[in-house]
Scaffold this motif. Structure first.
Motif, PDB file in Angstrom:
ATOM      1  N   GLU A  73     100.315 -11.656  70.116  1.00 51.88           N
ATOM      2  CA  GLU A  73     101.640 -11.308  69.596  1.00 51.88           C
ATOM      3  C   GLU A  73     102.374 -10.352  70.551  1.00 51.88           C
ATOM      4  N   VAL A  74     101.643  -9.419  71.135  1.00 55.33           N
ATOM      5  CA  VAL A  74     102.292  -8.504  72.090  1.00 55.33           C
ATOM      6  C   VAL A  74     102.770  -9.313  73.296  1.00 55.33           C
ATOM      7  N   GLU A  75     101.963 -10.291  73.713  1.00 48.44           N
ATOM      8  CA  GLU A  75     102.374 -11.144  74.847  1.00 48.44           C
ATOM      9  C   GLU A  75     103.665 -11.893  74.504  1.00 48.44           C
ATOM     10  N   HIS A 125     102.618  -1.645  80.037  1.00 48.80           N
ATOM     11  CA  HIS A 125     102.379  -2.351  81.293  1.00 48.80           C
ATOM     12  C   HIS A 125     103.139  -3.673  81.329  1.00 48.80           C
ATOM     13  N   GLY A 126     103.195  -4.358  80.179  1.00 48.09           N
ATOM     14  CA  GLY A 126     103.820  -5.684  80.152  1.00 48.09           C
ATOM     15  C   GLY A 126     105.314  -5.641  80.434  1.00 48.09           C
ATOM     16  N   LEU A 127     105.966  -4.558  80.038  1.00 49.42           N
ATOM     17  CA  LEU A 127     107.421  -4.466  80.252  1.00 49.42           C
ATOM     18  C   LEU A 127     107.769  -3.764  81.570  1.00 49.42           C
ATOM     19  N   ARG A 128     106.794  -3.661  82.478  1.00 50.79           N
ATOM     20  CA  ARG A 128     107.056  -2.903  83.716  1.00 50.79           C
ATOM     21  C   ARG A 128     108.212  -3.495  84.522  1.00 50.79           C
ATOM     22  N   GLY A 129     108.355  -4.840  84.511  1.00 48.50           N
ATOM     23  CA  GLY A 129     109.436  -5.478  85.265  1.00 48.50           C
ATOM     24  C   GLY A 129     110.798  -5.076  84.704  1.00 48.50           C
TER      25      GLY A 129
END
Ligand SMILES: NC(=O)c1ccc[n+]([C@@H]2O[C@H](COP(=O)([O-])OP(=O)(O)OC[C@H]3O[C@@H](n4cnc5c(N)ncnc54)[C@H](OP(=O)(O)O)[C@@H]3O)[C@@H](O)[C@H]2O)c1
Length: 303
Positions: A73-75, A125-129
Motif C-alpha cells: 500500500e505504501v508503494e 525514502h520512496g518520495l525522495r525524487g
C-alpha cells in the motif's frame, strides 16, 4: 521587513485525517498550500474533503485512502503521489494506531512496527525524487524524540514474545529516532529531517482502539493535561515555512532535544537500516522505495 507572501507549497501528511495531522492539513489549506492527506478510513477523508469544499479549498486537497501498515500500500501511495505531485515540499509523518493486542498485517509483520516505523521509512525514502524537486525539502516525523523509554528489540523486533502496547509503541518511537539519524546521514535525499514530539495531545482518534476503561481515563486526563491538536500542529507548520539548515533536528514541543542522547546512536541507526532492508526483502522480495545501498548497508553483517 519583507511583505512577500511565501509561494504555495505541496505538503503530504500521513495520518492527515485525524488528530494532529488533520489540524496541520486544515492549517496548511488555510495558508493556500496543496495538501495530500493519507488515512485508512474513507469517512474521515470524505469529511475533510467536504470541509475543504465549504471553505473553497477542495481543489487543493487530495485524500488518499491507504492501509499504511502494508508495504504494498505504501508503494501504491508513493507511485500515485509521484505521478500527480512531482514536487513535494514537505512530508509530515503522523500515522499511528495504538493497539492493545499484538496483530500481524496481511504481509506477516507486527502491526505497530509496520505502521509507526516501517511506513515512515518507506514514505521518506520512496518520495525522495519528489522531495528533491523542492527548493527546501523537509520531512517532519511526529513521534517521541527525547523519550528514553524503550529500545529496538534486536533479537525479536516483531515482538512475537512478550508483546505489550507500551513496549511496541516505545520500540517504534526509538526506531523513528534512529531512522532520523540514518536518513540524515544518507546522500540519497536532500530533505532536512525533523523528529518532533508533540507532547500529550487531545486527539481521541488515537484511543479508539483501546479498551473502554483506558480510553475513558485518557479522555479525562486529556481534559486537564493535554494540548489541542491545533496547538500541537503549530511547530510543524512553522518548520514548513522555515525549514532548519541542519540535516537532522529533534524537538520536544518547542524545545531542542539533545542530539547526544544514546537514543540517537549512529551505530544503532546504521544497524536498524540494515535490518530494515533485510526485513523488507524477506517480506516482499524487493521494493522500489528502498534507498540506494551504501557501503554501510553491506557492512556489519555479523550484527
Ligand atoms: N496524541 C498524543 O498525545 C501524542 C503524544 C506523543 C506522540 N504522538 C504521535 O503523534 C502522531 C499523531 O498522533 P495523533 O494523536 O494525532 O493520532 P490520531 O489522532 O490517532 O490520528 C492518527 C492518524 O493516522 C491515521 N492512521 C491510523 N492507522 C492507519 C493506517 N493503518 N493506515 C493509514 N492511516 C492510518 C488515522 O486515520 P484512520 O483512523 O482513518 O486510519 C489518523 O489520520 C503519532 O505518531 C503519535 O504517536 C501523539
Amino acid at each position: 521587513m519583507s511583505s512577500e507572501i511565501p509561494p504555495p507549497r505541496t505538503i503530504v501528511v500521513s495520518g492527515g485525517t485525524d488528530g494532529i495531522g488533520r489540524a496541520l492539513v486544515r492549517d496548511r489549506l488555510g495558508r493556500g498550500d496543496r495538501v495530500v492527506a493519507i488515512g485508512s478510513t474513507p469517512g474521515k477523508g470524505e469529511a475533510l474533503l467536504a470541509e475543504a469544499e465549504r471553505s473553497g479549498a477542495a481543489g487543493r486537497l487530495t485524500f488518499l485512502r491507504a492501509e499504511l501498515s502494508l508495504i504494498a500500500e505504501v508503494e501504491r501511495v508513493v507511485e500515485r503521489i509521484s505521478a500527480t505531485h512531482p514536487r513535494v515540499d514537505a512530508l509530515v509523518l503522523g500515522a499511528n494506531r495504538v493497539l492493545t493486542r499484538r496483530q500481524e498485517t496481511a504481509e506477516g509483520l507486527e502491526f505497530t512496527f509496520a505502521l509507526y516505523y516501517l511506513s515512515r521509512y518507506l514514505l521518506g525514502h520512496g518520495l525522495r525524487g519528489a522531495l528533491a524537486a523542492a527548493p527546501e525539502p523537509l520531512i517532519v516525523n511526529i513521534s517521541a524524540p527525547g523519550l528514553k523509554a524503550g529500545r529496538v528489540h534486536w533479537d525479536d523486533p516483531q515482538l512475537t514474545d512478550n508483546y505489550r502496547t507500551v513496549r511496541a509503541q516505545a520500540q517504534s518511537g526509538r526506531a523513528n529516532d534512529l531512522l532520523g539519524v540514518d536518513f540524515a546521514a544518507r546522500p540519497s535525499s536532500p530533505a532536512r529531517y525533523v523528529l518532533y514530539h508533540p507532547g500529550f495531545t487531545r486527539s481521541p482518534g488515537s484511543w479508539a482502539h483501546l479498551s473502554w476503561p483506558v480510553a475513558t481515563s485518557l479522555r479525562l486526563l486529556a481534559r486537564v493535561a493535554a494540548r489541542s491538536p491545533e496547538e500541537a500542529a503549530g511547530p510543524p507548520s512553522r518548520l514548513i515555512d522555515a525549514p532548519p539548515a541542519e540535516p537532522l533536528t529533534a524537538v520536544d514541543r518547542g524545545r531542542p532535544v539533545d542530539p547526544g542522547l544514546p537514543t540517537f546512536d549512529p551505530g544503532d541507526a546504521a544497524r536498524l537500516a540494515r535490518e530494515t532492508r533485510r526485513l523488507i526483502r524477506a517480506t516482499v522480495g524487493t521494493s522500489p522505495l528502498l534507498p540506494d545501498e551504501t557501503p554501510n548497508d553491506q557492512a556489519g553483517a555479523e550484527n
